[in-house]
Scaffold this motif. Structure first.
Motif, PDB file in Angstrom:
ATOM      1  N   ILE A 212      -6.487  20.221 116.795  1.00 32.08           N
ATOM      2  CA  ILE A 212      -5.209  19.794 116.197  1.00 32.08           C
ATOM      3  C   ILE A 212      -5.440  18.565 115.324  1.00 32.08           C
ATOM      4  O   ILE A 212      -5.999  17.561 115.782  1.00 32.08           O
ATOM      5  N   ASN A 213      -5.009  18.635 114.087  1.00 31.71           N
ATOM      6  CA  ASN A 213      -5.027  17.453 113.225  1.00 31.71           C
ATOM      7  C   ASN A 213      -3.805  16.621 113.597  1.00 31.71           C
ATOM      8  O   ASN A 213      -2.676  17.044 113.368  1.00 31.71           O
ATOM      9  N   VAL A 214      -4.036  15.437 114.174  1.00 23.66           N
ATOM     10  CA  VAL A 214      -2.891  14.665 114.684  1.00 23.66           C
ATOM     11  C   VAL A 214      -2.610  13.439 113.811  1.00 23.66           C
ATOM     12  O   VAL A 214      -1.625  13.394 113.085  1.00 23.66           O
ATOM     13  N   ASN A 215      -3.486  12.451 113.867  1.00 23.74           N
ATOM     14  CA  ASN A 215      -3.180  11.211 113.146  1.00 23.74           C
ATOM     15  C   ASN A 215      -3.952  11.063 111.838  1.00 23.74           C
ATOM     16  O   ASN A 215      -4.152   9.956 111.345  1.00 23.74           O
ATOM     17  N   HIS A 216      -4.344  12.166 111.263  1.00 24.85           N
ATOM     18  CA  HIS A 216      -5.046  12.129 109.979  1.00 24.85           C
ATOM     19  C   HIS A 216      -4.107  11.655 108.871  1.00 24.85           C
ATOM     20  O   HIS A 216      -2.947  12.056 108.826  1.00 24.85           O
TER      21      HIS A 216
END
Ligand code: BT5
Length: 324
Positions: A212-216
């Protein structure tokens, strides 16, 4: 040692930013004040910001933007998923570690989580970009008593759980693109990879990899992903607590998995369809043997995609990339 750290964090998080005296901490933890001080130092080394004021005691100012086994397990409301956590700062791929642990007999519900993957992978050995401290890179070991041909259902189950977990943790409503992509605003935010250790008629373990791309921020993505990928933080406009996100997802997947083992795929299928964007639309399915264009009719009870091509033939697609 780690039990004491856990209690210490619990006491701080219940104090809501108020000071707690050293005396009280030493009573709660059942250790000397010098030992308390050592544990506080330990937390500081993990990136927690703790303030110490004479006569008042200690208080927590901020938590690190890091995930650890402690953070994931603190307040986790599952009975099996995530009870056993294998956490590492940097790995090649959490799938690889999970395969090894599963082979060695790790119990169902064991999860592998890392802050960074240097060789994260997608299907067909494609690369999964997994930079440090920004995402959720996790593999879950399940041991369902189902025949191997039903395993694709678990990819769909995991996708439903991830969508529901994201909704719970962030309020964002994501879409699913068959079989394993989760999208926000038509850009990929999650990829799921399901792998098996199985004999001809029996599954030993299913390893569900979730990225999961979260805080990119935009700058975290390399050029080849800039137009096709996004992150929860970009979509939400603020940073997201990754440990809590993991907890929400584990709770949802555990609930769906229990339902699945008891009553089969029916309800999961309905839920999946309610989040799916490709069903009922004209799509192109690119498989290893070629491309088929047609209308996506739905999924079968096994989780296989049914596609009606322009000449009216109905195809059963087990694995493909879908273009909308
Ligand atoms: C997937 O494959 O989408 C499955 C990805 C699974 C990743 C998890 S992370 C934890 C576990 N450990 C692993 O090593 N893997 C799992 P696929 O459908 O084949 O999509 C791969 C394609 O997605 C690539 O070819 C890129 O185009 C794109 N991609 C790569 N990294 C991405 C990212 N971070 N965000 C969005 N798209 C990405």
């Amino acid at each position: 040692q780690s039990e004491i750290r856990k209690t210490l964090l619990e006491v701080f998080s219940n104090a809501n930013g108020e000071y707690i005296s050293g005396q009280k901490l030493s009573e709660r933890l059942g250790c000397s004040r010098t030992a308390v001080w050592k544990h506080i130092e330990g937390l500081r080394n993990e990136g927690y910001e703790l303030e110490a004021v004479r006569k008042l005691g200690y208080r927590i100012i901020s938590k690190p933007d890091k995930i650890s086994s402690n953070e994931i397990q603190l307040g986790l409301k599952t009975s099996s998923l995530g009870r056993n956590i294998h956490f590492e700062e940097t790995v090649t791929s959490t799938q690889k570690i999970a395969h090894h642990l599963a082979y060695e007999g790790a119990p169902e519900g064991t999860i592998v989580v890392a802050e960074e993957q240097t060789a994260g992978r997608g299907r067909l050995d494609r690369v999964w970009h997994s930079p440090k401290h920004t995402g959720v890179w996790m593999s879950i070991i399940l041991r369902p008593n189902i025949p191997p041909y039903q395993a694709p259902q678990l990819t769909l189950l995991a996708a439903v759980g991830v969508v529901q977990g994201i909704q719970e943790a962030t309020g964002l409503e994501a879409d699913i693109k068959w079989p394993n992509d989760i999208l926000l605003n038509n850009k990929k935010v999650v990829g799921i990879l399901t792998e098996l250790q199985a004999e001809a008629d029996r599954i030993n373990s299913v390893i569900i990899g979730i990225g999961i791309n979260v805080n990119h921020t935009e700058s975290h993505f390399p050029d080849f992903l800039k137009n096709i990928a996004t992150s929860l933080a970009i979509q939400k406009g603020e940073g997201i607590d990754r440990a809590r996100l993991i907890q929400c997802i584990l709770v949802k997947i555990e609930k769906l998995y229990g339902e699945y083992l008891q009553h089969g795929f029916k309800i999961i299928k309905l839920l999946w369809e309610s989040y799916a964007i490709s069903i009922g639309q004209n799509i192109i399915a690119r498989t290893l043997t070629g491309a088929i264009e047609g209308k996506a009719l739905g999924i079968t009870d096994e989780g296989v995609l049914q596609l009606k091509s322009l000449d009216g033939t109905i195809h059963h697609i087990h694995s493909a990339d879908i273009e909308l």
